[in-house]
Design a protein around this motif. Structure first.
Motif, PDB file in Angstrom:
ATOM      1  N   ALA A 258       5.558   0.669   1.607  1.00 50.13           N
ATOM      2  CA  ALA A 258       5.985  -0.559   0.931  1.00 50.13           C
ATOM      3  C   ALA A 258       4.818  -1.479   0.559  1.00 50.13           C
ATOM      4  CB  ALA A 258       6.977  -1.319   1.826  1.00 50.13           C
ATOM      5  N   LEU A 259       3.608  -1.157   1.020  1.00 47.75           N
ATOM      6  CA  LEU A 259       2.466  -2.040   0.771  1.00 47.75           C
ATOM      7  C   LEU A 259       1.995  -2.026  -0.679  1.00 47.75           C
ATOM      8  CD1 LEU A 259       0.303  -1.330   3.956  1.00 47.75           C
ATOM      9  CD2 LEU A 259       1.695  -3.366   3.491  1.00 47.75           C
ATOM     10  N   GLY A 260       2.228  -0.940  -1.389  1.00 48.99           N
ATOM     11  CA  GLY A 260       1.753  -0.837  -2.763  1.00 48.99           C
ATOM     12  C   GLY A 260       0.343  -0.302  -2.904  1.00 48.99           C
ATOM     13  N   LEU A 261      -0.185   0.344  -1.849  1.00 46.38           N
ATOM     14  CA  LEU A 261      -1.506   0.967  -1.945  1.00 46.38           C
ATOM     15  C   LEU A 261      -1.452   2.128  -2.942  1.00 46.38           C
ATOM     16  CD1 LEU A 261      -2.325   1.062   1.883  1.00 46.38           C
ATOM     17  CD2 LEU A 261      -3.411  -0.428   0.175  1.00 46.38           C
ATOM     18  N   PRO A 262      -2.601   2.545  -3.480  1.00 43.41           N
ATOM     19  CA  PRO A 262      -2.594   3.685  -4.411  1.00 43.41           C
ATOM     20  C   PRO A 262      -1.927   4.902  -3.785  1.00 43.41           C
ATOM     21  CG  PRO A 262      -4.735   2.615  -4.404  1.00 43.41           C
ATOM     22  CD  PRO A 262      -3.945   1.980  -3.296  1.00 43.41           C
TER      23      PRO A 262
ATOM     24  N   VAL B  85     -13.221  -0.765   0.160  1.00 40.63           N
ATOM     25  CA  VAL B  85     -12.300  -1.585   0.939  1.00 40.63           C
ATOM     26  C   VAL B  85     -11.638  -0.701   1.992  1.00 40.63           C
ATOM     27  CG1 VAL B  85     -10.322  -3.145   0.904  1.00 40.63           C
ATOM     28  CG2 VAL B  85     -11.901  -3.078  -1.050  1.00 40.63           C
ATOM     29  N   GLN B  86     -11.974  -0.938   3.240  1.00 39.37           N
ATOM     30  CA  GLN B  86     -11.367  -0.182   4.330  1.00 39.37           C
ATOM     31  C   GLN B  86      -9.998  -0.763   4.647  1.00 39.37           C
ATOM     32  OE1 GLN B  86     -13.500  -0.269   8.056  1.00 39.37           O
ATOM     33  NE2 GLN B  86     -11.949   0.966   9.122  1.00 39.37           N
ATOM     34  N   VAL B  87      -8.968   0.090   4.640  1.00 39.35           N
ATOM     35  CA  VAL B  87      -7.622  -0.356   4.975  1.00 39.35           C
ATOM     36  C   VAL B  87      -7.116   0.281   6.267  1.00 39.35           C
ATOM     37  CG1 VAL B  87      -7.019  -0.878   2.593  1.00 39.35           C
ATOM     38  CG2 VAL B  87      -6.533   1.408   3.497  1.00 39.35           C
ATOM     39  N   GLY B  88      -7.789   1.329   6.737  1.00 40.90           N
ATOM     40  CA  GLY B  88      -7.330   1.968   7.953  1.00 40.90           C
ATOM     41  C   GLY B  88      -8.444   2.688   8.676  1.00 40.90           C
ATOM     42  N   SER B  89      -8.141   3.121   9.895  1.00 34.72           N
ATOM     43  CA  SER B  89      -9.093   3.824  10.743  1.00 34.72           C
ATOM     44  C   SER B  89      -8.417   5.050  11.335  1.00 34.72           C
ATOM     45  CB  SER B  89      -9.602   2.873  11.831  1.00 34.72           C
ATOM     46  OG  SER B  89     -10.686   3.424  12.541  1.00 34.72           O
ATOM     47  N   ASP B  90      -8.980   5.588  12.430  1.00 37.67           N
ATOM     48  CA  ASP B  90      -8.464   6.829  13.013  1.00 37.67           C
ATOM     49  C   ASP B  90      -6.954   6.806  13.216  1.00 37.67           C
ATOM     50  OD1 ASP B  90     -11.097   7.720  13.283  1.00 37.67           O
ATOM     51  OD2 ASP B  90     -11.249   7.047  15.358  1.00 37.67           O
ATOM     52  N   GLN B  91      -6.465   5.695  13.769  1.00 34.38           N
ATOM     53  CA  GLN B  91      -5.069   5.623  14.200  1.00 34.38           C
ATOM     54  C   GLN B  91      -4.222   4.706  13.323  1.00 34.38           C
ATOM     55  OE1 GLN B  91      -3.288   7.027  17.148  1.00 34.38           O
ATOM     56  NE2 GLN B  91      -4.877   8.550  16.787  1.00 34.38           N
TER      57      GLN B  91
ATOM     58  N   PRO C 270      -7.614  -5.926   5.301  1.00 33.80           N
ATOM     59  CA  PRO C 270      -8.678  -5.116   4.712  1.00 33.80           C
ATOM     60  C   PRO C 270     -10.067  -5.678   4.999  1.00 33.80           C
ATOM     61  CG  PRO C 270      -7.500  -6.340   3.023  1.00 33.80           C
ATOM     62  CD  PRO C 270      -6.755  -6.553   4.296  1.00 33.80           C
ATOM     63  N   VAL C 271     -11.056  -4.759   5.027  1.00 31.31           N
ATOM     64  CA  VAL C 271     -12.464  -5.127   5.244  1.00 31.31           C
ATOM     65  C   VAL C 271     -13.285  -4.440   4.155  1.00 31.31           C
ATOM     66  CG1 VAL C 271     -14.426  -5.062   6.823  1.00 31.31           C
ATOM     67  CG2 VAL C 271     -12.093  -5.271   7.744  1.00 31.31           C
ATOM     68  N   THR C 272     -14.159  -5.189   3.490  1.00 36.18           N
ATOM     69  CA  THR C 272     -14.965  -4.642   2.406  1.00 36.18           C
ATOM     70  C   THR C 272     -16.358  -4.279   2.903  1.00 36.18           C
ATOM     71  OG1 THR C 272     -13.755  -5.937   0.766  1.00 36.18           O
ATOM     72  CG2 THR C 272     -15.898  -5.071   0.097  1.00 36.18           C
ATOM     73  N   HIS C 273     -16.831  -3.074   2.528  1.00 29.89           N
ATOM     74  CA  HIS C 273     -18.144  -2.569   2.923  1.00 29.89           C
ATOM     75  C   HIS C 273     -18.929  -2.161   1.674  1.00 29.89           C
ATOM     76  CE1 HIS C 273     -16.477  -2.123   7.006  1.00 29.89           C
ATOM     77  NE2 HIS C 273     -15.487  -1.422   6.480  1.00 29.89           N
ATOM     78  N   THR C 274     -20.259  -2.106   1.827  1.00 29.58           N
ATOM     79  CA  THR C 274     -21.091  -1.482   0.792  1.00 29.58           C
ATOM     80  C   THR C 274     -21.359  -0.021   1.126  1.00 29.58           C
ATOM     81  OG1 THR C 274     -23.076  -2.284   1.925  1.00 29.58           O
ATOM     82  CG2 THR C 274     -22.191  -3.652   0.125  1.00 29.58           C
ATOM     83  N   TYR C 275     -21.316   0.337   2.404  1.00 29.02           N
ATOM     84  CA  TYR C 275     -21.411   1.737   2.820  1.00 29.02           C
ATOM     85  C   TYR C 275     -20.628   1.894   4.109  1.00 29.02           C
ATOM     86  CZ  TYR C 275     -24.899   0.358   6.307  1.00 29.02           C
ATOM     87  OH  TYR C 275     -25.541  -0.219   7.383  1.00 29.02           O
TER      88      TYR C 275
ATOM     89  N   ARG D 112      -1.983  -2.329  -5.280  1.00 28.71           N
ATOM     90  CA  ARG D 112      -2.570  -3.569  -4.770  1.00 28.71           C
ATOM     91  C   ARG D 112      -3.073  -3.330  -3.352  1.00 28.71           C
ATOM     92  NH1 ARG D 112       1.087  -7.111  -1.871  1.00 28.71           N
ATOM     93  NH2 ARG D 112       2.951  -5.946  -1.241  1.00 28.71           N
ATOM     94  N   ILE D 113      -3.879  -4.275  -2.875  1.00 31.72           N
ATOM     95  CA  ILE D 113      -4.343  -4.257  -1.484  1.00 31.72           C
ATOM     96  C   ILE D 113      -3.894  -5.567  -0.846  1.00 31.72           C
ATOM     97  CG2 ILE D 113      -6.307  -4.007   0.065  1.00 31.72           C
ATOM     98  CD1 ILE D 113      -7.858  -2.719  -2.230  1.00 31.72           C
ATOM     99  N   PRO D 114      -2.814  -5.572  -0.089  1.00 28.67           N
ATOM    100  CA  PRO D 114      -2.318  -6.826   0.485  1.00 28.67           C
ATOM    101  C   PRO D 114      -3.307  -7.433   1.474  1.00 28.67           C
ATOM    102  CG  PRO D 114      -0.682  -5.063   0.652  1.00 28.67           C
ATOM    103  CD  PRO D 114      -1.978  -4.420   0.260  1.00 28.67           C
ATOM    104  N   ARG D 115      -3.246  -8.737   1.628  1.00 29.92           N
ATOM    105  CA  ARG D 115      -4.106  -9.409   2.604  1.00 29.92           C
ATOM    106  C   ARG D 115      -3.725  -9.043   4.034  1.00 29.92           C
ATOM    107  NH1 ARG D 115      -4.846 -15.628   0.312  1.00 29.92           N
ATOM    108  NH2 ARG D 115      -5.891 -15.061  -1.646  1.00 29.92           N
TER     109      ARG D 115
END
Length: 539
Positions: A230-234, A328-334, A340-345, A397-400
């Motif tokens: 339901a989040l609307g991620l790609p 934009v990181q939206v998730g991790s292992d679990q 969301p957190v934005t990274h350059t690498y 979209r990427i929800p807050r």
């Protein structure tokens, strides 16, 4: 002991001595060393230029039955040959005849049973990495599925053979009275009562995990739920699972690996230069060398898995002008992060998964966006490329806010704190050097840690060289690194923490789900095979 081993062990011992004398400050200094542990094999066949082979997408496996609220699958483990390098035939060990194995997609809370049939020449074990799984289906390293006619006296491979090479055979001569061996087939049942995420399944046979994964025994397993969708991620064709691995090829096209016993039937271990880990000089994504994928100028959700034995990556997306695209990181292992957190690498250790969104609208149409490994050199610096083909409508979209169901464990909730060292050391009086947890090599007959179901604990981990530490059954949060705040990519719920050389880290978890015998271990697969694994009993 050969000079190479002596120099390596002395260097490791020196690092631990510095940490003991200087505490966390010294550990933080050592953690700035490059994230490379292992030696690289060089292929003996001509390698293709990058970005010529299309990115394959593993087939999604269809269940053979959906009756009684359980999805049932069947997978045959068998040898096959495939064209990984263009024009070269390579023999593989596979799940279902493909590398990677077929992807399983399931729903949160809906049980899955997978019947594995072993038609390979050696025993196997299947572990669903990241799964909240009952102990009998978790893939304990001595719970083998043997080929038809395999002699019971040889069921545990290297563990029944005397002798052993320095640094190998953590269980030489040991017997596991609790091992459950089946012939030819085994049903693995996964309740999947857990957060939506990317899991992966791979071989977990004691002493021989590394060469079995290298030969192809790995596949992906996606867990989905309504809240995430339901989040609307790609989604759809704009959601790409990407299994990143490295391999090397011998002159006859076979996969090169430095096993002491290439049959994987008796003597475990690798040749001397590769004791710290085996690296290949060919980077594969979904089993293809340096592939290219055509994309729209739109957001894509990339489900990243580092399924390499020992290679670490620092991934960045670079356009034709040398500019970095934000990640934009939206998730991790679990599963999903809270926000969301934005990274350059993005650093990715063996067995880690990251769920990221990259917007290719930042790149010109017709241009190439390269996925680069900042830790690589020469050919291993390139991973794959994306060719931006066209403008397109993008309603994603990427929800807050991504998730509100992350656990909020506090230090004050912990009933105990434990300390574990991950370091090189002596396996025993006559067994040379290997990789140890708390000064001990793995022993399936020994109880290392006992926890009570439902307890919250804090574990403090310290490393000599780079160790990606994986905990079975339970996800955890990273509390600190080197006595300081976690790194930007450490958020969310993890099941693997990448310890850098000389680094300490604290994790917190609640042991819930199931009682039984589980594991924690280094996911540098060569370290794991050479003793860096311990038992976890949940009571």
């Amino acid at each position: 002991m050969p000079d190479l081993t002596r120099r390596r062990v002395l260097a490791v011992g020196g690092a631990l001595g510095v940490m003991a004398a200087g505490g966390l400050g010294a550990a933080a200094g050592l953690s700035r060393r490059p994230a490379v542990t292992g030696a690289e094999l060089r292929s003996a066949v001509p390698l293709p230029p990058p970005f010529r082979v299309p990115l394959p997408l593993p087939a999604v496996l269809r269940p053979v039955s959906t009756a009684a609220g359980t999805d049932r699958y069947e997978i045959v483990q068998r040898e096959t040959t495939a064209e990984i390098l263009p024009g070269v035939r390579t023999r593989l060990w596979t799940y279902g005849g493909t590398f990677p194995g077929p992807t399983i997609e399931s729903r949160r809370g809906r049980p899955v049973t997978v019947t594995h049939r072993n038609e390979l020449p050696v025993p196997t074990v299947v572990h669903l990495h990241g799964g909240r799984t009952p102990a009998e289906s978790d893939g304990y390293p001595t719970d083998l599925v043997t080929p038809a006619g395999w002699p019971t006296t040889a069921a545990h491979g290297g563990h029944t053979e005397p002798g052993g090479h320095a640094g190998h055979g953590s269980g030489q001569g040991m017997h596991d009275p609790r091992a459950v061996t089946t012939e030819l087939t085994r049903d693995y049942t996964f309740p999947l009562d857990q957060r939506a995420t990317l899991l992966w399944y791979h071989d977990h046979r004691m002493d021989f995990t590394a060469p079995a994964i290298w030969r192809g025994l790995a596949g992906m397993h996606l867990v989905r739920d309504d809240a995430e969708e339901a989040l609307g991620l790609p989604s759809g064709p704009r959601e790409l699972p990407l299994m990143i691995t490295d391999r090397a090829f011998a002159a006859d096209g076979s996969l090169d690996y430095p096993s002491l016993d290439p049959t994987l039937r008796g003597r475990p271990g690798v040749r001397e230069p590769y004791l710290a880990g085996v690296l290949g000089d060919v980077i594969l994504v979904n089993g293809a060398p340096w592939p290219v994928h055509e994309v729209d100028a739109a957001r894509y959700r990339l489900r990243l898995l580092n399924a390499s034995n020992a290679r670490h990556y620092e991934l960045e997306w670079v356009d034709g002008d040398g500019r970095n695209l934000p990640v934009v990181q939206v998730g991790s292992d679990q599963g999903l992060l809270a926000a969301p957190v934005t990274h350059t690498y993005l650093p990715v250790a063996p067995a880690e998964r990251y769920d990221v969104v990259v917007d290719f609208a930042h790149a010109p149409v017709g241009g190439l966006v390269r996925l680069v490994n900042r830790l690589g050199s020469g050919r291993t610096r390139e991973v794959m490329a994306f060719r931006v083909a066209r403008r397109a409508t993008d309603t994603s979209r990427i929800p807050r806010t991504l998730s509100t169901d992350l656990p909020n464990w506090r230090r004050s909730d912990a009933v105990r704190v434990r300390d574990f060292s991950f370091r090189a050391g002596r396996m025993g009086e006559d067994d040379g050097h290997g990789w140890l947890i708390g000064g001990l090599p793995f022993d399936p007959a020994r109880s290392d840690v006992t926890v009570r179901l439902g307890d919250v604990e804090v574990w403090r981990l310290v490393a000599d060289v780079h160790h990606p530490v994986h905990l079975h059954l339970a996800g955890f949060r990273i509390l600190s690194r080197g006595g300081e705040q976690p790194l930007p990519h450490d958020g969310g719920l993890k099941d693997t923490v990448s310890l850098r050389p000389g680094e300490s880290a604290e994790i917190i978890t609640r042991f819930d789900g199931y009682r039984g015998r589980y594991l924690f271990h280094c996911h540098n697969a060569e370290h794991e095979d050479m003793g860096m694994m311990a038992n976890l009993q949940v009571t």
